[in-house]
Scaffold this motif. Structure first.
Motif, mmCIF file in Angstrom:
data_model
loop_
_atom_site.group_PDB
_atom_site.id
_atom_site.type_symbol
_atom_site.label_atom_id
_atom_site.label_comp_id
_atom_site.label_asym_id
_atom_site.label_seq_id
_atom_site.Cartn_x
_atom_site.Cartn_y
_atom_site.Cartn_z
ATOM 1 N N TYR A 114 -50.210 6.475 11.858
ATOM 2 C CA TYR A 114 -51.007 7.150 12.882
ATOM 3 C C TYR A 114 -52.421 6.563 12.907
ATOM 4 N N PRO A 115 -52.865 6.026 14.041
ATOM 5 C CA PRO A 115 -54.235 5.485 14.126
ATOM 6 C C PRO A 115 -55.268 6.614 14.072
ATOM 7 N N PHE A 116 -56.096 6.596 13.072
ATOM 8 C CA PHE A 116 -57.014 7.706 12.808
ATOM 9 C C PHE A 116 -58.021 7.927 13.931
ATOM 10 N N HIS A 117 -58.739 6.890 14.339
ATOM 11 C CA HIS A 117 -59.801 7.085 15.318
ATOM 12 C C HIS A 117 -59.244 7.465 16.694
ATOM 13 N N SER A 118 -58.108 6.923 17.051
ATOM 14 C CA SER A 118 -57.503 7.285 18.327
ATOM 15 C C SER A 118 -57.163 8.765 18.361
ATOM 16 N N TRP A 119 -56.531 9.235 17.281
ATOM 17 C CA TRP A 119 -56.226 10.669 17.208
ATOM 18 C C TRP A 119 -57.514 11.490 17.184
ATOM 19 N N ARG A 120 -58.493 11.081 16.396
ATOM 20 C CA ARG A 120 -59.739 11.842 16.256
ATOM 21 C C ARG A 120 -60.410 12.059 17.607
ATOM 22 N N LEU A 121 -60.540 11.022 18.388
ATOM 23 C CA LEU A 121 -61.231 11.127 19.670
ATOM 24 C C LEU A 121 -60.422 11.961 20.664
ATOM 25 N N GLY A 122 -59.125 11.751 20.706
ATOM 26 C CA GLY A 122 -58.292 12.529 21.617
ATOM 27 C C GLY A 122 -58.238 13.993 21.238
ATOM 28 N N HIS A 123 -58.185 14.266 19.950
ATOM 29 C CA HIS A 123 -58.097 15.650 19.493
ATOM 30 C C HIS A 123 -59.411 16.399 19.732
ATOM 31 N N ASN A 124 -60.521 15.733 19.556
ATOM 32 C CA ASN A 124 -61.797 16.380 19.851
ATOM 33 C C ASN A 124 -61.907 16.737 21.335
ATOM 34 N N GLU A 185 -64.011 3.059 25.658
ATOM 35 C CA GLU A 185 -65.074 2.107 25.964
ATOM 36 C C GLU A 185 -66.002 1.942 24.765
ATOM 37 N N GLY A 186 -66.694 0.805 24.733
ATOM 38 C CA GLY A 186 -67.759 0.583 23.749
ATOM 39 C C GLY A 186 -67.288 0.696 22.314
ATOM 40 N N LYS A 187 -68.098 1.382 21.498
ATOM 41 C CA LYS A 187 -67.789 1.512 20.073
ATOM 42 C C LYS A 187 -66.487 2.274 19.848
ATOM 43 N N GLU A 188 -66.210 3.263 20.706
ATOM 44 C CA GLU A 188 -64.972 4.006 20.555
ATOM 45 C C GLU A 188 -63.764 3.081 20.670
ATOM 46 N N ARG A 189 -63.828 2.137 21.604
ATOM 47 C CA ARG A 189 -62.718 1.191 21.751
ATOM 48 C C ARG A 189 -62.562 0.354 20.491
#
Length: 348
Positions: A114-124, A185-189
């Motif tokens: 599970y990709p951590f940052h992808s889940w983190r941003l979507g879940h927030n 986008e940006g740093k999130e990407r």
């Protein structure tokens, strides 16, 4: 399904209006200690999950064939505890240090690919828009118009995962959404790309190694089956958290943040061993009042919310097959007046 005697006043009285209640008013009634991070408790959750997962894999290794389903359920549920730890890391409620949250989050999500940052941003995003139509990304019901405009294969997938195959929904969500860094986008990407390539790279090494050393059946036995159990719990937990035939999703202009988090979040009681393995993630109401509350403080916070805001809470439920069929046989398409329209009603 067992319901509490407390009836939420918001379901009827505020169905067509917004309240004067604000989320900050609820947060102010919670004592400071429920927000405090305790490193000892945090790392004890990690230790307990590691021990449970190791015991689970030992059980898989040494169990006769007829006991393997029990070992798979045990191990998959223990791996769900890994996810809950990563969940706290994603909300920055595991540690005060961001890098610790990121490292622990990536490592606990790794066995689940599970990709951590992808889940983190979507879940927030889900927390910011809970039960808001067109915005919430967790079990949002489709409108009839959107359903009818979808390709047939998409209609079939939606219908199946909204019904008795709900337990597959988490796998589709994982596969379709969480590896696409182009959505950001940006740093999130860059963060999402790193997380995605990290788990893909590790899987590219681990999976062939497993198959080479213990064969295809060994791969299925030790990784795939516990992973499927984990996704069963992910689908089930997230569905039950905010779904019931009388919990309404709201159009953005009618959405009320406080009522969505307080009255639109369900407290479901699971067997004690599941609650222990999964670090009380289903004590979910306080988590939606504030994501800053660590998992080990959720029960204390929930008791205080019950004492102060009990009239707003949706009735508690107990996990059972009847609860799940009550949800998956009725909660299908969005209905502005009745919350949901079942596929059976739609076809008639």
């Amino acid at each position: 399904m067992t319901l509490s005697s407390v009836q939420p006043q918001t379901l009827a009285s505020s169905a067509n209006s917004t309240s004067n209640l604000r989320l900050k008013d609820i947060i102010k009634t919670l004592p400071r200690e429920v927000f405090l991070k305790d490193p000892k408790k945090a790392w004890l959750t990690v230790l307990s999950s590691v021990v449970l997962v190791v015991v689970g894999y030992l059980a898989i290794a040494y169990s006769p064939w007829f006991l393997l389903p029990i070992a798979w359920i045990f191990t998959g549920t223990a791996l769900t505890g890994f996810f809950v730890i990563g969940h706290d890391c994603g909300h920055r409620s595991f540690s005060n240090r961001r890098w610790v949250n990121d490292v622990v989050g990536h490592l606990t999500f790794l066995p689940l690919i599970y990709p951590f940052h992808s889940w983190r941003l979507g879940h927030n995003h889900h927390h910011k828009h809970t039960n808001k139509l067109t915005e919430d990304n967790a079990w949002e019901p489709w409108t009839i118009e959107n359903y009818e405009a979808s390709p047939q294969v998409v209609k079939v997938a939606y219908k199946l995962t909204r019904g008795r195959l709900w337990w597959l929904a988490s796998i589709l969500h994982w596969a379709i959404l969480h590896f696409d860094w182009r959505r950001f986008e940006g740093k999130e990407r860059e963060d999402v790309k790193f997380s995605s390539l990290f788990v893909i790279g590790c899987a590219a090494i681990a999976f062939p190694t497993l198959i080479y050393t213990i064969g295809v059946w060994g791969f299925v036995k030790f990784w795939l089956m516990p992973w499927l159990v984990y996704h069963f719990w992910m689908s089930t937990f997230t569905l039950v958290h905010h779904t019931a035939p009388d919990i309404q999703f709201k159009e953005p202009q009618d959405w009320d943040e406080a009522l969505a988090q307080l009255s639109g979040t369900v407290h479901c009681n699971y067997p004690a061993w599941v609650e222990f393995f999964c670090h009380d993630i289903n004590v979910h109401v306080p988590h939606h009042i504030s994501t800053a509350i660590p998992s080990y403080n959720l029960r204390k916070a929930y008791q205080i919310i019950q004492d102060n805001w009990g009239e707003y809470l949706y009735p508690e439920s107990d996990f059972s097959w009847s609860l799940m069929t009550h949800i998956v046989d009725q909660c299908h398409l969005y209905d502005a007046e009745n919350a949901y329209l079942s596929f059976k009603e739609y076809q008639n």
